[in-house]
Design an enzyme around this catalytic site. Structure first.
Site, short mmCIF file in Angstrom:
data_model
loop_
_atom_site.label_atom_id
_atom_site.label_comp_id
_atom_site.label_asym_id
_atom_site.label_seq_id
_atom_site.Cartn_x
_atom_site.Cartn_y
_atom_site.Cartn_z
N GLY A 1 16.50 23.93 15.18
CA GLY A 1 17.28 23.48 14.04
C GLY A 1 18.56 22.82 14.50
CB CYS A 2 21.80 22.67 12.79
SG CYS A 2 23.54 22.38 13.11
CG PHE A 3 22.87 19.86 18.18
CD1 PHE A 3 23.96 19.70 17.35
CD2 PHE A 3 22.31 18.74 18.75
CE1 PHE A 3 24.50 18.44 17.10
CE2 PHE A 3 22.83 17.47 18.52
CZ PHE A 3 23.94 17.33 17.69
CB CYS B 1 23.12 26.73 13.83
SG CYS B 1 23.79 25.89 12.36
#
Length: 178
Positions: free
Chosen positions: A11-13, A15
């Site tokens: 997912g979002c890097f 995070c």
């Protein structure tokens, strides 16, 4: 002293970077892009979903302190490896769950890690084990994002603290002392 590297997408890097920076034995975490068809992609290009890249992190770690298997276990426990091309509200192949092994030993460990983690999930893990690919560091403003801008970003404040709570609950013995 030996150093090793691991590359994960979950997912979002922003995070995933925040999670792995908290671990003892992790020396650096770099946000970037991997697995796509465009050389030197920008954040805007990757976010479009048209380049084939995943937002990912490249972890440099000391295997005498934390193992690749430990990193895999943290990876599977702190994101949802059962949703295809999605993490929460982030949808698209750029947010896929993937492992990018750097050699045969990491590839074998990734397969074993998926098998080990499957019992913790009610539906099948869809994390891909992807072939070797070129790593592209993300723009400077993405690096160590949680430590800087992220704690003022409402998206990060909604997503990162629950991931860090899972990390503290399941891997307290692996956290940095500092």
């Amino acid at each position: 002293m030996t150093r090793e590297t691991a590359i994960f997408a979950g997912g979002c890097f922003w995070c995933t970077e925040a999670v792995f920076q908290s671990l003892a034995g992790v020396e650096s975490v770099e946000s970037g892009y991997i697995g796509g068809s465009v050389a030197n992609p920008t954040y805007k290009q990757v976010c479009s979903g048209d380049t084939g890249h995943a937002e990912a992190i490249r972890i440099t770690f000391d295997p005498a302190v934390i193992s690749y298997d430990d990193l895999l276990d943290v990876h599977f426990a702190t994101h949802d490896p059962t949703t295809l091309n999605r993490q929460g509200n982030d949808i698209g192949t750029q947010y896929r769950s993937a492992i990018f092994p750097l050699d045969d030993a990491q590839r074998d460990a990734a397969r074993a890690g998926i098998e080990r983690a499957q019992g913790d999930w009610p539906t099948p893990i869809v994390t891909a084990i992807e072939p070797p690919a070129t790593w592209y560091p993300a723009e400077d403003y993405h690096q160590s994002y949680w430590e800087g801008e992220g704690q003022r970003n409402p998206y990060c404040m909604a997503v990162i603290p629950p991931k860090l709570a899972k990390l503290r609950k399941g891997f307290a013995e692996r956290l940095r002392a500092d």
